[in-house]
Each structure stands twice: as structure tokens, then as C-alpha cells.
Write a protein that holds these residues in place. Structure first.
Motif, PDB file in Angstrom:
ATOM      1  N   GLY A  37     -38.384  38.376   5.027  1.00 46.35           N
ATOM      2  CA  GLY A  37     -39.152  39.592   4.805  1.00 46.35           C
ATOM      3  C   GLY A  37     -39.193  40.089   3.383  1.00 46.35           C
ATOM      4  N   ILE A  38     -39.097  39.198   2.380  1.00 42.69           N
ATOM      5  CA  ILE A  38     -39.225  39.612   0.990  1.00 42.69           C
ATOM      6  C   ILE A  38     -40.280  38.751   0.319  1.00 42.69           C
ATOM      7  CG2 ILE A  38     -36.914  40.557   0.740  1.00 42.69           C
ATOM      8  CD1 ILE A  38     -35.990  38.013  -0.479  1.00 42.69           C
TER       9      ILE A  38
ATOM     10  N   VAL B 194     -31.111  34.205  -1.230  1.00 46.87           N
ATOM     11  CA  VAL B 194     -32.252  34.846  -0.563  1.00 46.87           C
ATOM     12  C   VAL B 194     -31.813  35.773   0.574  1.00 46.87           C
ATOM     13  CG1 VAL B 194     -34.368  34.419   0.742  1.00 46.87           C
ATOM     14  CG2 VAL B 194     -33.830  33.011  -1.242  1.00 46.87           C
ATOM     15  N   PRO B 195     -30.978  35.299   1.540  1.00 44.43           N
ATOM     16  CA  PRO B 195     -30.551  36.239   2.591  1.00 44.43           C
ATOM     17  C   PRO B 195     -29.709  37.393   2.061  1.00 44.43           C
ATOM     18  CG  PRO B 195     -29.356  34.159   2.777  1.00 44.43           C
ATOM     19  CD  PRO B 195     -30.459  33.944   1.798  1.00 44.43           C
ATOM     20  N   VAL B 196     -28.869  37.136   1.048  1.00 40.97           N
ATOM     21  CA  VAL B 196     -28.065  38.220   0.469  1.00 40.97           C
ATOM     22  C   VAL B 196     -28.977  39.271  -0.165  1.00 40.97           C
ATOM     23  CG1 VAL B 196     -26.446  38.793  -1.386  1.00 40.97           C
ATOM     24  CG2 VAL B 196     -25.973  36.853   0.106  1.00 40.97           C
ATOM     25  N   PHE B 197     -29.956  38.803  -0.912  1.00 40.61           N
ATOM     26  CA  PHE B 197     -30.889  39.726  -1.550  1.00 40.61           C
ATOM     27  C   PHE B 197     -31.684  40.496  -0.501  1.00 40.61           C
ATOM     28  CE2 PHE B 197     -32.709  40.994  -5.539  1.00 40.61           C
ATOM     29  CZ  PHE B 197     -33.976  41.472  -5.217  1.00 40.61           C
TER      30      PHE B 197
ATOM     31  N   LYS C  19     -31.804  44.479  -0.223  1.00 42.09           N
ATOM     32  CA  LYS C  19     -33.090  45.176  -0.249  1.00 42.09           C
ATOM     33  C   LYS C  19     -33.262  46.045   0.995  1.00 42.09           C
ATOM     34  CE  LYS C  19     -38.058  44.372  -0.640  1.00 42.09           C
ATOM     35  NZ  LYS C  19     -38.408  45.088   0.582  1.00 42.09           N
ATOM     36  N   THR C  20     -32.843  45.522   2.162  1.00 42.92           N
ATOM     37  CA  THR C  20     -32.939  46.301   3.399  1.00 42.92           C
ATOM     38  C   THR C  20     -32.078  47.557   3.323  1.00 42.92           C
ATOM     39  OG1 THR C  20     -33.331  44.280   4.676  1.00 42.92           O
ATOM     40  CG2 THR C  20     -32.618  46.224   5.900  1.00 42.92           C
ATOM     41  N   ALA C  21     -30.851  47.412   2.774  1.00 47.50           N
ATOM     42  CA  ALA C  21     -29.955  48.562   2.635  1.00 47.50           C
ATOM     43  C   ALA C  21     -30.541  49.607   1.693  1.00 47.50           C
ATOM     44  CB  ALA C  21     -28.594  48.098   2.136  1.00 47.50           C
TER      45      ALA C  21
END
Length: 369
Positions: free
Chosen positions: A318-319, A344-347, A351-353
Motif C-alpha cells: 500500500g505505498i 518495504v514492509p518496515v517502511f 507510514k501506517t503509524a
């Protein structure tokens, strides 16, 4: 009574200060001790990673066996039978052929460079325009420097391979232990989750613990979907590439397919690296064949990018591509290949937070109490 409380308070502060001083004064010893503890816990880290990757498959199989009594145990046995089969095929078939390809590629590298030097000299540097603009002298110096560096590079690679073989035994022991421990983790995953929630509620308020649990679930959803999808997608791309390279009679087809599979895990940059590697090792043998191989790998990657990847990964994490590229650059520059893999998943989680925090603040401003 108040006097005694103050005395106890200052005494505790003094003890903590002394402990901090000793830690700082003996930081080298502390780091060595921590490193030893982490080394002992390596099988548990490997087990957690294996269980985390295999959990979606176990859950899927278990959902299809809802009428059976020992569905959890049967699901785990099926998954680990597949993992064991994959390991056996890798050790008995894939690894020897890949090692043989790498050995032949390294041993033939001086010959490839000499042939490339001869071809460049005869077809490019001998022309008048190359002599006119003094391209020939600079190119020849660069080729000679490259030829002189080959032996040093080969020696360094062979030394790394040799040292890696010595570490192989301990690594295999940790992996075997990790596989065994991961079986128990998968079997008792609900109990482990309940225990972690109870610990959180013991350390924090119930509201805070619930927020932490929801955040962990959100992170888990992003990571599990991403890792499982990317690995499955890369395996399919590698298999298609292997069949196509065999049909094209490309040299070192299995090695090339393995490299494509591994590099395909990294978004955007990985497929390009894989295509360049396959093209170069084919170029040494046949420039015409290298064109067809590059075209084939490019088409496979387009098929993966526009059809296969979206089908397997959905919306990925979702980015946008811009943020994906930024995440890969930062992760790779900080933690190397592993950083590029998990960036990518960490970012996405970060971003979600941040988006959640911004939305909450905007909601509070729009709806003041």
C-alpha cells in the motif's frame, strides 16, 4: 517514615548510578556477553523466522482439514514434508550444479576477459575515430587494469568460499535446531500469543496493552502478506526463467535462475540486477545469444510486474513506487541486502503509524471536546 523513604530512594538511585557506571566502564565486556547470549539464541531466532514464514501455509492447510481431529499436527507434517523435500532437492541437485557453474565461471573469467579484450581491440579500438579521439589508449589502460585485478578478485572470492565452508557445519546445526523448534512454535502458536498478551497486560494498563496488540496485529498482517507473497512470486519467476533459459540453451542456466529468484525478492532494483547478471554471463559465451536471453528475462519480468506480482501480492504493502524506492535505498545503505529485503514492509508499517497519528490529531482538532 518519610525520612526512611527518602533514604531508600537515594540508596536505590545510588545503586542504579553505580551499575550504569560499571556498564559504561566495561562496555566491551558487556557487548561480548550480549553477543554470546545472542549467539546461543540463534536457533530460536531461526525457528521464529521459519515458523513466521510457514504459518500462513499451515493455517491454509488447517482450514481445509477442519473435519479431522489432529488437523494442526497433520498440517505441520504436510508443510515440513514439503520443506524437507525442498531442502533435499536443493542439496542433492541444485547446490552441486550451482557450485559447479560458479567454479567454471570463475576459472574461465581470465579467458573471457582476454577474448573480450581481443574483440574490443579488433572491432572498436582499431577504427580511425577511436584513434582520433584517443579512446583506444584510455580503453586499453582500463582493460589491462581489469585483467590485473581479476586474479586478486578470484583469490578473494575463493577465500570467502573456503571460510564459508568451515562455517557451514555450525550453520546447518542451527538451521536443524531451528526447524525442530519451529514445529513446537507452530503447534502452540495460540498459547504463545495468549502468553504474550498476558505479559503486556501485566506490564501496562489494559487499554495500552490492547493498543499494542492491535499494532502488532497490523504489523504482522503487513509482514506476513509481503514475505509470503514475495517469496512465492520469486520462486515462480525463477522456475519460469529456468525453463526458458534451458530452452534457449543459455550457459549456467540453473545459476542464472537462482540469481533471478534471489534478486527478484528486491523490488525494482532486484530484477534489473538479475537481468544484467544473466546477460553478462551469456555475453561471454555468445553475444547474439545474450540478446535473446536478455529479451526473454525482460519479458518474464514484465509478466511478473504487470500480471503475476499483482495477482499474488495484491496491492503489496500500500505505498507508492517513489516511497518503495526510497525505502530500498535507505534500507540497503544501512543494512545491506537484508535491509533491502525488509525495507518495504518496515517502511509501510512506519507510514501506517504516521498516517494513523496524523488522522487522530486532525480528528481531535475537528472535534474538540
Amino acid at each position: 517514615m518519610l525520612k526512611y523513604k527518602r533514604t531508600i530512594y537515594f540508596f536505590v538511585v545510588l545503586i542504579i548510578a553505580l551499575l550504569l557506571y560499571k556498564l559504561i566502564d566495561n562496555v566491551g565486556y558487556v557487548l561480548t556477553w550480549v553477543s554470546s547470549i545472542l549467539k546461543l539464541l540463534t536457533p530460536f531466532f531461526i525457528a521464529f523466522f521459519i515458523a513466521y514464514l510457514l504459518r500462513p501455509i499451515v493455517n491454509f492447510i488447517e482450514s481445509k482439514l477442519h473435519r479431522l481431529r489432529f488437523k494442526r499436527l497433520i498440517s505441520i507434517l504436510i508443510v515440513f514434508a514439503g520443506v524437507l523435500g525442498f531442502i533435499i532437492v536443493s542439496i542433492t541437485y541444485v547446490s552441486p550444479k550451482v557450485i559447479d557453474s560458479v567454479t567454471r565461471l570463475l576459472s574461465n573469467m581470465p579467458y573471457y576477459i582476454r577474448e573480450t579484450n581481443t574483440w574490443i581491440t579488433e572491432n572498436i579500438l582499431s577504427h580511425e575515430w577511436a584513434q582520433k579521439y584517443q579512446i583506444a589508449d584510455h580503453a586499453q589502460e582500463m582493460i589491462n587494469s581489469l585483467s590485473n585485478s581479476v586474479s586478486d578478485i578470484l583469490g578473494l572470492i575463493l577465500n570467502n568460499i573456503t571460510s564459508g565452508l568451515f562455517m557451514l557445519t555450525s550453520t546447518l546445526i542451527n538451521i536443524v535446531l531451528g526447524l525442530v523448534i519451529s514445529i513446537y512454535m507452530l503447534k502452540d502458536k495460540e498459547k504463545l500469543a495468549v502468553g504474550a498478551q498476558r505479559l503486556l497486560k501485566a506490564l501496562f494498563t489494559e487499554a495500552r496493552a490492547d493498543k499494542i496488540v492491535q499494532s502488532v496485529k497490523r504489523v504482522d498482517e503487513v509482514f506476513s502478506r509481503y514475505f509470503a507473497g514475495v517469496i512465492f512470486d520469486s520462486l515462480i519467476v525463477g522456475f519460469i526463467s529456468f525453463l526458458g533459459l534451458l530452452a534457449l540453451k543459455a550457459p549456467h542456466a540453473l545459476l542464472a535462475a537462482v540469481v533471478i529468484t534471489i534478486t527478484n525478492v528486491i523490488p525494482y532494483f532486484g530484477p534489473l540486477v538479475g537481468m544484467v547478471f544473466v546477460t553478462i554471463i551469456t555475453l561471454f559465451v555468445s553475444p547474439l545469444q545474450a540478446i535473446w536471453v536478455a529479451l526473454f528475462v525482460f519479458l518474464v519480468q514484465q509478466f511478473d510486474g504487470y500480471y503475476l506480482g499483482p495477482k499474488i501480492l495484491g496491492s503489496k504493502v500500500g505505498i507508492s513506487p517513489l516511497w518503495v524506492i526510497m525505502a530500498i535505498l535507505i534500507g540497503g545503505g544501512t543494512f545491506g541486502i537484508i535491509g533491502m529485503f525488509i525495507a518495504v514492509p518496515v517502511f509501510s508499517v512506519i507510514k501506517t503509524a504516521i498516517d494513523t497519528f496524523i488522522n487522530r490529531k486532525l480528528h481531535e482538532k475537528q472535534n474538540p471536546i
